[in-house]
Design a protein around this motif. Structure first.
Motif, short mmCIF file in Angstrom:
data_model
loop_
_atom_site.label_atom_id
_atom_site.label_comp_id
_atom_site.label_asym_id
_atom_site.label_seq_id
_atom_site.Cartn_x
_atom_site.Cartn_y
_atom_site.Cartn_z
N UNK A 1 -2.19 11.26 -7.86
CA UNK A 1 -0.65 12.04 -7.92
C UNK A 1 0.15 11.57 -7.18
N UNK A 2 0.09 12.35 -5.71
CA UNK A 2 0.99 12.89 -5.18
C UNK A 2 1.77 11.83 -4.12
N UNK A 3 1.40 10.45 -4.08
CA UNK A 3 1.20 9.25 -2.65
C UNK A 3 2.43 9.10 -3.02
N UNK A 4 2.88 8.70 -2.08
CA UNK A 4 4.84 8.08 -2.32
C UNK A 4 4.81 7.03 -2.08
N UNK A 5 5.53 6.48 -2.81
CA UNK A 5 6.20 5.25 -2.73
C UNK A 5 7.19 4.66 -2.76
N UNK A 6 7.70 4.02 -1.95
CA UNK A 6 9.71 3.15 -1.93
C UNK A 6 10.12 2.72 -3.61
N UNK A 7 10.84 2.80 -3.08
CA UNK A 7 11.07 1.52 -4.89
C UNK A 7 10.43 0.02 -5.13
N UNK A 8 10.50 -0.38 -3.97
CA UNK A 8 10.40 -1.41 -4.16
C UNK A 8 8.76 -1.65 -4.71
N UNK A 9 8.37 -0.80 -3.24
CA UNK A 9 6.49 -0.51 -3.92
C UNK A 9 6.30 0.01 -5.90
N UNK A 10 6.95 1.14 -6.04
CA UNK A 10 7.48 1.83 -7.31
C UNK A 10 7.49 0.23 -8.49
N UNK A 11 8.46 -0.23 -8.14
CA UNK A 11 8.52 -1.61 -9.48
C UNK A 11 7.61 -2.57 -9.17
N UNK A 12 6.68 -2.87 -7.93
CA UNK A 12 5.52 -3.58 -7.94
C UNK A 12 4.54 -2.64 -8.74
N UNK A 13 3.96 -1.93 -8.40
CA UNK A 13 3.07 -1.11 -8.85
C UNK A 13 3.22 -0.64 -10.43
N UNK B 1 0.69 -1.13 0.33
CA UNK B 1 0.16 -0.14 0.52
C UNK B 1 0.58 1.30 -0.37
N UNK B 2 0.71 2.02 -1.24
CA UNK B 2 1.79 2.90 -1.28
C UNK B 2 1.24 3.67 -0.16
N UNK B 3 1.20 4.40 0.70
CA UNK B 3 0.44 5.24 1.74
C UNK B 3 1.07 4.29 3.37
N UNK B 4 1.22 3.40 2.65
CA UNK B 4 2.15 2.84 4.14
C UNK B 4 3.88 2.94 4.36
N UNK B 5 3.97 3.38 2.56
CA UNK B 5 5.53 3.30 3.55
C UNK B 5 5.78 4.80 3.40
N UNK B 6 5.47 5.72 3.41
CA UNK B 6 6.12 6.80 4.14
C UNK B 6 7.29 6.26 5.56
N UNK B 7 7.57 7.06 5.61
CA UNK B 7 9.15 6.65 6.50
C UNK B 7 9.67 5.80 6.45
N UNK B 8 10.06 5.21 5.17
CA UNK B 8 10.52 3.84 5.05
C UNK B 8 11.67 4.39 4.16
N UNK B 9 12.08 5.02 3.52
CA UNK B 9 13.07 6.44 2.64
C UNK B 9 13.23 7.34 2.77
N UNK B 10 14.91 7.60 2.11
CA UNK B 10 15.18 8.45 2.80
C UNK B 10 14.49 9.72 1.69
N UNK B 11 14.65 10.42 1.52
CA UNK B 11 14.25 11.72 0.84
C UNK B 11 14.20 11.97 -0.36
N UNK B 12 15.63 11.26 -0.62
CA UNK B 12 15.62 11.55 -2.57
C UNK B 12 15.86 9.97 -3.39
N UNK B 13 14.94 9.53 -2.37
CA UNK B 13 14.04 7.89 -2.64
C UNK B 13 12.77 7.67 -2.71
#
Length: 69
Positions: free
Chosen positions: A44-56, A3-15
């Motif tokens: 459009x502005x929900x955040x993803x970690x890299x793993x989720x981005x690739x999965x989606x 869930x993209x919304x659960x990715x918050x705080x799982x990555x650095x700002x650059x990621x």
């Protein structure tokens, strides 16, 4: 699927990734991607970690291909 919304705080700002990354793919068209993610309540502005981005990315491309048959 993550869930993209659960990715918050799982990555650095650059990621941080958003579905706007998908506007650079050749297929599916970005407008189609927006509708696809809206059905999942992902904006459009929900955040993803890299793993989720690739999965989606893979799941949306698979869905696009199935809709084109």
């Amino acid at each position: 699927m993550h869930n993209a919304k659960k990715c918050l705080n799982k990555f650095l700002e650059k990621e941080i990734f958003t579905i706007q990354q998908f506007q650079y793919r050749e297929e599916p068209p970005y407008k189609w991607s927006l509708k696809y993610f809206k059905k999942m309540e992902i904006g459009e502005w929900d955040s993803f970690c890299e793993k989720c981005l690739l999965e989606y990315s893979k799941k949306s491309l698979d869905s696009w291909k199935k809709s084109q048959v």
